[in-house]
Write a protein that holds these residues in place. Structure first.
Motif, short mmCIF file in Angstrom:
data_model
loop_
_atom_site.label_atom_id
_atom_site.label_comp_id
_atom_site.label_asym_id
_atom_site.label_seq_id
_atom_site.Cartn_x
_atom_site.Cartn_y
_atom_site.Cartn_z
N GLY A 125 1.07 -20.64 -11.13
CA GLY A 125 0.62 -20.00 -12.36
C GLY A 125 1.30 -18.66 -12.49
N ARG A 126 2.01 -18.46 -13.58
CA ARG A 126 2.82 -17.25 -13.74
C ARG A 126 3.76 -17.07 -12.55
NH1 ARG A 126 1.74 -10.92 -14.14
NH2 ARG A 126 2.82 -10.41 -16.07
N GLN A 127 4.27 -18.19 -12.06
CA GLN A 127 5.22 -18.21 -10.94
C GLN A 127 4.61 -17.65 -9.65
OE1 GLN A 127 8.26 -19.64 -11.48
NE2 GLN A 127 7.52 -20.00 -13.56
N GLN A 128 3.31 -17.74 -9.49
CA GLN A 128 2.71 -17.12 -8.32
C GLN A 128 1.64 -18.00 -7.70
OE1 GLN A 128 1.54 -13.76 -10.75
NE2 GLN A 128 -0.63 -14.10 -10.29
N MET A 129 1.32 -17.67 -6.44
CA MET A 129 0.25 -18.31 -5.69
C MET A 129 -0.80 -17.25 -5.37
SD MET A 129 2.59 -20.56 -3.05
CE MET A 129 3.72 -19.18 -2.77
N ALA A 130 -1.94 -17.70 -4.91
CA ALA A 130 -2.99 -16.78 -4.48
C ALA A 130 -2.89 -16.57 -2.97
CB ALA A 130 -4.36 -17.34 -4.83
N LEU A 131 -3.18 -15.35 -2.56
CA LEU A 131 -3.33 -15.08 -1.13
C LEU A 131 -4.69 -15.58 -0.66
CD1 LEU A 131 -1.90 -11.46 -0.94
CD2 LEU A 131 -0.99 -13.43 0.30
N ASN A 132 -4.75 -15.97 0.59
CA ASN A 132 -6.02 -16.44 1.17
C ASN A 132 -6.84 -15.23 1.58
OD1 ASN A 132 -8.12 -17.60 2.54
ND2 ASN A 132 -6.85 -19.00 3.73
N MET A 133 -7.75 -14.82 0.69
CA MET A 133 -8.52 -13.61 0.92
C MET A 133 -9.59 -13.78 1.99
SD MET A 133 -7.08 -11.42 -1.00
CE MET A 133 -8.26 -10.07 -0.93
N ALA A 134 -9.82 -15.01 2.45
CA ALA A 134 -10.77 -15.23 3.54
C ALA A 134 -10.18 -14.79 4.89
CB ALA A 134 -11.17 -16.69 3.61
N LEU A 135 -8.85 -14.63 4.96
CA LEU A 135 -8.21 -14.25 6.22
C LEU A 135 -8.31 -12.74 6.44
CD1 LEU A 135 -4.94 -16.40 6.01
CD2 LEU A 135 -7.04 -16.91 7.29
N PRO A 136 -8.87 -12.30 7.55
CA PRO A 136 -8.97 -10.85 7.81
C PRO A 136 -7.62 -10.15 7.80
CG PRO A 136 -10.36 -12.08 9.33
CD PRO A 136 -9.52 -13.09 8.60
N GLU A 137 -6.57 -10.84 8.30
CA GLU A 137 -5.26 -10.19 8.36
C GLU A 137 -4.68 -9.96 6.96
OE1 GLU A 137 -4.58 -14.62 9.60
OE2 GLU A 137 -6.16 -13.06 9.70
N VAL A 138 -5.02 -10.81 6.02
CA VAL A 138 -4.58 -10.60 4.64
C VAL A 138 -5.26 -9.37 4.06
CG1 VAL A 138 -4.65 -11.54 2.30
CG2 VAL A 138 -3.94 -12.99 4.21
N ARG A 139 -6.56 -9.28 4.24
CA ARG A 139 -7.30 -8.13 3.72
C ARG A 139 -6.84 -6.84 4.38
NH1 ARG A 139 -11.62 -11.74 4.59
NH2 ARG A 139 -12.53 -10.41 6.22
N GLU A 140 -6.55 -6.90 5.67
CA GLU A 140 -6.08 -5.71 6.37
C GLU A 140 -4.73 -5.26 5.82
OE1 GLU A 140 -6.33 -2.50 8.70
OE2 GLU A 140 -7.89 -4.03 8.55
N PHE A 141 -3.83 -6.21 5.59
CA PHE A 141 -2.52 -5.89 5.03
C PHE A 141 -2.67 -5.24 3.65
CE2 PHE A 141 0.57 -7.41 1.87
CZ PHE A 141 1.71 -6.76 2.31
N LEU A 142 -3.48 -5.83 2.80
CA LEU A 142 -3.65 -5.30 1.45
C LEU A 142 -4.31 -3.92 1.47
CD1 LEU A 142 -4.79 -8.55 -0.38
CD2 LEU A 142 -2.60 -7.35 -0.66
N PHE A 143 -5.29 -3.75 2.34
CA PHE A 143 -5.92 -2.44 2.44
C PHE A 143 -4.91 -1.37 2.86
CE2 PHE A 143 -7.97 0.90 4.92
CZ PHE A 143 -8.90 1.38 4.01
#
Length: 694
Positions: A405-423
């Motif tokens: 969608g709009r050439q993009q995927m969603a990040l898996n926000m359930a993963l702690p490492e994803v949230r840590e990276f984004l923070f």
């Protein structure tokens, strides 16, 4: 044996009762009952007769209808054990917790496996009831469906009102007649969604915007919901709200609904609207500084899109400030190698090609102009063409062959490492730059619904809010794709739609006012030719429609003529002069006798002043304007009535109406019973009337 409980405010009473230890049911909800009402007698009076072809007694329409009680309608709980086998509990009363304005009722499964808990509270000032439910288990279970506490729908109602929509066409009202069976709405997109706003209004027969009984519901959850409005064969009606079905993908020992907000109104749909508006503004949204006036907003998206050029942006910022803007928001395109929407999402570092010295030169320029600075993020998304995806392809949610969608995927926000990276990335941007505002976007639906995704997004937002408490956040999801009380507990503004078409906005804002107050709804003056509809609209109409809500601009200010500049500056100055009282005003939808006119009255809470916005959406069937009846005024008092924009009257408005030349003194009784007769106008124009209590 009958146990009963009641919650009251000044206009409504909610009575719950349990018979023989069964799950409680709502046996009364409506106008305030006397304090000495006999609740046991009321409960017995609530009991239905039985006749041929029926069971010997009617199963309770409880707060969580149970299949094990021979209830033939939609159950409130569908759950399975770890092996996938249906589990059918039979709940019995365990204990209660009663406070001045709240009740918590706990029921235990006879087999000792499940505990069900329902919470109710009532707000004495806003009149909103908050209800939620949770299930606890002694062993992991799979949840299919859990309803928030179930409310009955009124018998004296012919239809229900719910909300649909699409991108650039949000908040479309549907009226569906009650009939045997169910009205079933389910949003499985993984976010609140343009398509299914989680709200329901049930007007009783004869109710309008301003008069009659009505019941309102809103489910405050951002991950997709299910609504069931069911009429049983015996005629009873139930309303269920909860998370979308089958979105708890892992077995667990505890499940909980979000909060269901419910309200009874004795003065039409506006009673529901004012309750929701006040409750959201005063109880849910946590502004960094509640006393701070809402700043006039400027967003550069429709001026430059991805083509960021520092000298050009500085010039645009200077012109926006000259028009009256007080906040400048840098939209998509400032990071990574983001030259279009196919790349760089999640590479949240300033693009050195566009900003060789970082964002500081632009931010300093914006601050020198007296504006604050905001910036765009889309934290929950990722492009395959990005450095982060190349390093962590496993962070993307869904399969490799998913539809983008709009050439993009969603990040898996359930993963702690994803949230840590984004923070870390978002936090670094906020730490390195003087930024007080985030436009938080979400431009695609999820490849699969998952409650853990929503909880992960909530956790990231909560952590950022705790670390950067002075930063305001706007919820945008392709426009109005994520608007609900759950996201607004963590954000401070919503972008109602990606459409800046003032005619479309007039209608959307009017319907959204059933739930949302002025202070959270961003509304911008768009380009002369709307980028999403192609319609060309006069600056006066564009400006006054934006002035109905949290005002802003989103166009290239260099396109404005001198006349347009003057009009926009004048309306902006009016909005600034009135925004303090408008921020706490109640938005009241008016019952227009002319279907072509969409009108609302913003009434100061103390009642001392109001402003009426009467927008002409199309050509009227009749020649002369019909009187517009106002509402909630003091009938025995007089008001000074002034047409603020009388200079906008076109040449075809040839009469000598007094309102076009001077203020009028009129009683509240006249204004509410006969109404205000406005001058003739073209379609796509707005009359603005100021009323002051004398």
């Amino acid at each position: 044996m009958i146990q009963s409980w009641r919650l009251d405010d000044s206009r409504q009473t909610l009575v719950l009762a349990s018979q023989n230890g069964h799950l409680a049911e709502v046996v009364y909800w409506g106008p305030r009952l006397p304090d000495d009402e006999g609740l046991e007698t009321l409960t017995m009076a609530h009991t239905l007769d039985v006749t041929g072809g029926m069971l010997d007694a009617n199963p309770e329409l409880s707060i969580c209808p149970e299949a094990t009680r021979t209830f033939s309608g939609q159950p409130g709980l569908v759950i399975r054990d770890a092996l996938g086998r249906p589990y059918l509990p039979k709940f019995c009363f365990a204990h209660e917790e009663v406070s001045e304005n709240g009740i918590v009722l706990t029921f235990a499964d006879q087999a000792g496996t499940l505990t069900y808990r329902a919470s109710f509270s009532i707000d004495q000032e806003t009149h909103v009831i908050e209800a939620s439910a949770e299930i606890e288990s002694t062993r992991p279970m799979h949840l299919h469906w859990l309803a928030a506490p179930v409310f009955p729908a009124p018998q004296l109602s012919d239809a229900m009102i719910d909300f649909a929509g699409r991108w650039c066409g949000e908040f479309q009202m549907n009226r569906t007649p009650w009939s045997a069976g169910i009205r079933y709405r389910e949003n499985r997109t993984g976010r609140t969604g343009h398509e299914h706003f989680p709200g329901l209004i049930v007007p009783c027969r004869g109710a309008t915007n301003a008069i009659g009984h009505a019941y309102g519901f809103h489910y405050g959850w951002s991950g997709g919901h299910r609504m069931v409005a069911e009429e049983l064969p015996d005629g009873r009606r139930q309303v269920q709200f909860g998370h979308a079905t089958r979105i708890e993908n892992e077995p667990a020992t505890r499940f909980a609904t979000a909060t269901l907000y419910a309200v009874f109104s004795d003065d039409g749909l506006n009673g529901c609207a004012v309750a929701f508006q006040r409750h959201l503004r005063d109880r849910i949204v946590q502004f960094p500084d509640r006393a701070r006036l809402r700043p006039v907003h400027y967003n550069c998206w429709e001026a430059v899109y991805f083509d960021h050029n520092l000298p050009e942006l500085k010039e645009i910022a200077s012109r926006a400030a000259d028009l009256g803007a007080e906040r400048f928001v840098l939209d998509d395109g400032w990071f990574g190698e983001r030259d279009d929407d196919t790349r760089a999402l999640s590479d949240w570092e300033v693009d050195p090609r566009k900003y060789p010295d970082g964002l500081t030169p632009l931010i300093d320029h914006v601050h020198d102009l007296g504006m604050t600075f905001g910036i765009w993020f889309e934290p929950e998304m990722i492009n395959a063409d990005s450095n982060v995806f190349r390093a962590h392809p496993d962070w993307a949610l869904g399969g490799e062959d998913q539809i983008l969608g709009r050439q993009q995927m969603a990040l898996n926000m359930a993963l702690p490492e994803v949230r840590e990276f984004l923070f870390e990335r978002i936090g670094q941007t906020l730490t390195d730059n003087d930024i007080d505002y985030i436009k938080w976007d979400h431009n695609r639906v999820l490849p699969m619904p998952d409650a853990a995704q929503t909880r992960g997004s909530y956790a990231l937002l909560d952590r950022l809010r705790e670390t950067f408490p002075e930063v305001e956040i706007e919820s945008c999801a392709s426009g109005g794709g994520r608007i609900d009380f759950g996201i607004l507990r963590r954000t401070h503004r919503v972008w109602l739609s990606d459409s800046n078409d003032a005619l479309e906005r007039l209608k959307m804002q009017h319907n959204a006012a059933l739930f949302l107050p002025m202070v959270v709804i961003g509304s911008h003056v768009g380009p002369r030719t709307c980028h999403t509809s192609g319609r060309m609209i006069d600056i006066r109409f564009r400006a006054w429609v934006a002035a109905q809500r949290h005002m802003g601009f989103e166009m290239d200010p260099r396109e404005l003529t001198n006349e347009e500049t003057g009009v926009l500056r004048e309306v902006t100055n009016w909005w600034k002069a009135n925004r303090k009282w408008l921020a706490d005003a109640d938005i009241l939808r008016l019952d227009s006798s002319d279907p072509a006119v969409i009108a609302e009255q913003h009434l100061e809470q103390a009642g001392g002043q109001f402003v009426v916005f009467a927008g002409k959406a199309e050509t009227s069937a009749q020649i002369a304007p019909r009187p517009l009846r106002l509402t909630r005024l003091s009938p025995d008092r007089h008001y000074r009535i002034e047409l603020l924009n009388r200079a906008d009257a076109p040449g075809l408005s040839r009469g000598d109406q007094a309102i076009k030349s001077s203020p009028l003194k009129l009683s509240g009784a006249y204004l509410m019973s006969h109404g205000l007769t406005l001058p003739w106008s073209f379609p796509e124009t707005m009359w603005v009337v100021k009323g002051t209590l004398l």
